[in-house]
Design a protein around this motif. Structure first.
Motif, PDB file in Angstrom:
ATOM      1  N   GLY A   1      35.611  17.450   8.559  1.00  0.00           N
ATOM      2  CA  GLY A   1      35.425  18.056   7.433  1.00  0.00           C
ATOM      3  C   GLY A   1      35.109  17.172   6.382  1.00  0.00           C
ATOM      4  O   GLY A   1      35.446  17.386   5.039  1.00  0.00           O
ATOM      5  N   THR A   2      34.285  15.992   6.814  1.00  0.00           N
ATOM      6  CA  THR A   2      33.887  14.940   5.494  1.00  0.00           C
ATOM      7  C   THR A   2      32.559  14.945   5.573  1.00  0.00           C
ATOM      8  O   THR A   2      31.923  13.955   4.917  1.00  0.00           O
ATOM      9  N   LEU A   3      31.756  15.862   6.302  1.00  0.00           N
ATOM     10  CA  LEU A   3      30.351  15.560   6.239  1.00  0.00           C
ATOM     11  C   LEU A   3      29.576  16.026   4.785  1.00  0.00           C
ATOM     12  O   LEU A   3      28.625  15.550   4.490  1.00  0.00           O
TER      13      LEU A   3
ATOM     14  N   LYS B   1      24.732   7.954  15.868  1.00  0.00           N
ATOM     15  CA  LYS B   1      25.031   6.471  15.533  1.00  0.00           C
ATOM     16  C   LYS B   1      25.495   6.821  14.029  1.00  0.00           C
ATOM     17  O   LYS B   1      26.663   5.992  13.632  1.00  0.00           O
ATOM     18  N   LEU B   2      25.350   7.752  13.165  1.00  0.00           N
ATOM     19  CA  LEU B   2      25.859   8.011  12.092  1.00  0.00           C
ATOM     20  C   LEU B   2      27.172   8.609  12.046  1.00  0.00           C
ATOM     21  O   LEU B   2      27.781   8.992  11.066  1.00  0.00           O
ATOM     22  N   ASN B   3      27.719   8.970  13.095  1.00  0.00           N
ATOM     23  CA  ASN B   3      28.894  10.060  13.740  1.00  0.00           C
ATOM     24  C   ASN B   3      28.994  11.195  12.637  1.00  0.00           C
ATOM     25  O   ASN B   3      29.778  11.596  12.251  1.00  0.00           O
TER      26      ASN B   3
ATOM     27  N   HIS C   1      28.471  14.117  13.905  1.00  0.00           N
ATOM     28  CA  HIS C   1      29.215  14.971  14.655  1.00  0.00           C
ATOM     29  C   HIS C   1      30.917  15.024  14.283  1.00  0.00           C
ATOM     30  O   HIS C   1      31.528  16.019  14.261  1.00  0.00           O
ATOM     31  N   LEU C   2      31.278  13.845  14.250  1.00  0.00           N
ATOM     32  CA  LEU C   2      32.755  13.574  13.921  1.00  0.00           C
ATOM     33  C   LEU C   2      33.007  13.767  12.460  1.00  0.00           C
ATOM     34  O   LEU C   2      34.103  14.344  12.262  1.00  0.00           O
ATOM     35  N   LYS C   3      32.220  13.556  11.589  1.00  0.00           N
ATOM     36  CA  LYS C   3      32.350  13.787  10.098  1.00  0.00           C
ATOM     37  C   LYS C   3      32.356  15.405  10.250  1.00  0.00           C
ATOM     38  O   LYS C   3      33.124  15.872   9.146  1.00  0.00           O
ATOM     39  N   GLN C   4      31.487  16.135  10.826  1.00  0.00           N
ATOM     40  CA  GLN C   4      31.432  17.577  10.683  1.00  0.00           C
ATOM     41  C   GLN C   4      32.807  17.983  11.300  1.00  0.00           C
ATOM     42  O   GLN C   4      33.318  18.994  10.505  1.00  0.00           O
TER      43      GLN C   4
ATOM     44  N   LEU D   1      19.110  13.167  18.580  1.00  0.00           N
ATOM     45  CA  LEU D   1      20.734  13.315  18.557  1.00  0.00           C
ATOM     46  C   LEU D   1      21.356  11.901  18.688  1.00  0.00           C
ATOM     47  O   LEU D   1      22.460  11.648  18.226  1.00  0.00           O
ATOM     48  N   GLY D   2      20.546  10.928  19.197  1.00  0.00           N
ATOM     49  CA  GLY D   2      21.172   9.695  19.250  1.00  0.00           C
ATOM     50  C   GLY D   2      21.398   9.129  17.672  1.00  0.00           C
ATOM     51  O   GLY D   2      22.320   8.261  17.409  1.00  0.00           O
ATOM     52  N   LEU D   3      20.451   9.329  16.981  1.00  0.00           N
ATOM     53  CA  LEU D   3      20.713   9.016  15.497  1.00  0.00           C
ATOM     54  C   LEU D   3      21.792   9.536  14.823  1.00  0.00           C
ATOM     55  O   LEU D   3      22.430   9.076  14.025  1.00  0.00           O
ATOM     56  N   LYS D   4      21.941  10.956  14.891  1.00  0.00           N
ATOM     57  CA  LYS D   4      23.192  11.684  14.458  1.00  0.00           C
ATOM     58  C   LYS D   4      24.266  11.252  14.986  1.00  0.00           C
ATOM     59  O   LYS D   4      25.304  11.157  14.192  1.00  0.00           O
TER      60      LYS D   4
END
Length: 401
Positions: free
Chosen positions: A370-372, A360-362, A364-367, A355-358
């Motif tokens: 709506g920008t994922l 780092k790429l943010n 969760h914020l993109k999700q 989850l740390g890598l996820k």
């Protein structure tokens, strides 16, 4: 004592908000979600079926809570469509991987080939390796890929080696460091997780881990002065993920654990002395370890699958690459967790690294914003004139005697 991840340090360098998301997410997980997060599934664009399982792509994501995805072939429109579908269905954003070791052709059938490792070294020009990484990153991220299972940082010490003979960037540590550093510099112009392979090092032998246990026969001193230098270089530079090969390192394993007999020697994917003791402790690797593909005989011949599925995580690997039977493998991992083969501390550490890598790429914020998901307009970069010119330049420079 196993070394636990520190998310404030490299390669993560997470801030307080990112770490809070990681820890809150883990705290809210069911056991099924924790176990699912450890797996990477292999998808086939245009097909819902995998390995005889009658599950749709959406069901695989929602029912088995997988942490990552890889896929096979197809053109860029199909690949991007599949990856958008998978991310849309996933409660926690997925790490999505491709094998781009020579350009965007590793991510999609219509991607741009730049140069293999051997071609980059033959050119004598680090710009060729840089461009291979640069194009790999740009074309893969346009599809929705966020993790690259390359480059190979192996050393071709034996020309008869069939696994890395053209994928390796040289026959000595200096060449491999020089060209793989350039490749990763190009790759990281895009927002993508780096993964180097095949720990603890391929290229010394002529066995094939797809068919038999790989063995790196080097002494401790020989390994330290070759593969050890390569891995220390990349760990110092902040590489985020390392793929463990189904390769043993007997001399070093016996030095770390003198009680080991020849018959006890396991591949790195099942050897705590190579993952926990050497890689995570002695080399101070603070990132994530993933197994190589779990259908290779270098792993499957070691013991029963019900034993090695959870033992890979217990040994220090953090993610398990590919199901055989999705329901059966999930059950094997769950049983290992419930029976204490995977301790609570090891499970939590693996989840924090994933989850740390996820974070780092943010992702969760993109999700959330709506920008994922990726737009078709982003595919214009694939096979663009700039990339084709880089491929032509690499071809001209790679012709050597």
């Amino acid at each position: 004592m196993a070394k636990l991840v520190d998310l404030t340090k490299k390669p993560y360098n997470l801030n307080a908000d990112q770490i809070k998301w990681v820890e809150d997410t883990i705290a809210g997980m069911t056991d099924e979600e924790k176990v699912g997060q450890l797996f990477v599934n292999l998808f086939f664009p245009g097909s819902d079926e995998y390995s005889g399982n009658e599950f749709t792509n959406q069901e695989i994501v929602e029912k088995f809570h997988i942490g990552g995805a890889r896929y096979k072939g197809q053109d860029s429109v199909q690949v991007q469509g599949l990856l958008n579908e998978l991310q849309s269905a996933s409660k926690i954003p997925l790490l999505v991987a491709a094998n781009c070791d020579s350009g965007g052709d590793g991510a999609t059938n219509d991607g741009t080939y730049i140069a293999s490792g051997a071609q980059a070294e033959a050119s004598g020009d680090t710009s060729v390796a840089y461009n291979a990484g640069y194009v790999s990153g740009r074309e893969a991220t346009a599809l929705g890929v966020n993790t690259n299972f390359d480059p190979c940082v192996d050393i071709l010490m034996n020309w008869r080696n069939t696994i890395v003979n053209t994928r390796a960037y040289g026959t000595n540590a200096d060449s491999v460091i020089k060209y793989t550093n350039a490749y990763l510099e190009g790759l990281t112009q895009s927002e993508i997780i780096q993964c180097i392979k095949h720990w603890p090092g391929d290229g010394t032998e002529e066995r094939d881990q797809h068919l038999v246990l790989g063995v790196n026969e080097l002494s401790v001193d020989e390994w330290e002065d070759s593969f050890g230098r390569v891995y220390r270089n990349h760990i110092e530079n902040g590489v985020e993920m390392i793929m463990a090969g189904h390769i043993a390192l007997p001399e070093y394993q016996k030095a770390l654990n003198p009680s080991l007999k020849d018959e006890d020697i396991m591949p790195a994917t099942l050897a705590p002395e190579l993952i926990q003791d050497l890689l995570k402790t002695k080399l101070d690797f603070n990132g994530m370890v993933i197994t190589d593909a779990a259908h290779m005989l270098g792993m499957t011949s070691a013991m029963r699958r019900e034993d090695y599925v959870p033992l890979s995580i217990a040994a220090g690997c953090d993610m398990f690459l590919f199901f055989n039977d999705i329901e059966e493998d999930t059950m094997f991992m769950m049983n290992g967790y419930k029976n204490g083969v995977i301790t609570e501390e090891r499970m939590t550490d693996a989840l924090r690294r994933i989850l740390g890598l996820k974070a780092k790429l943010n992702l969760h914020l993109k999700q959330a914003e709506g920008t994922l998901l990726k737009d078709k307009s982003e595919l214009e970069v694939i096979g663009c004139e700039e990339h084709l010119e880089m491929g032509a330049d690499a071809a001209n420079k790679g012709i050597t005697l």
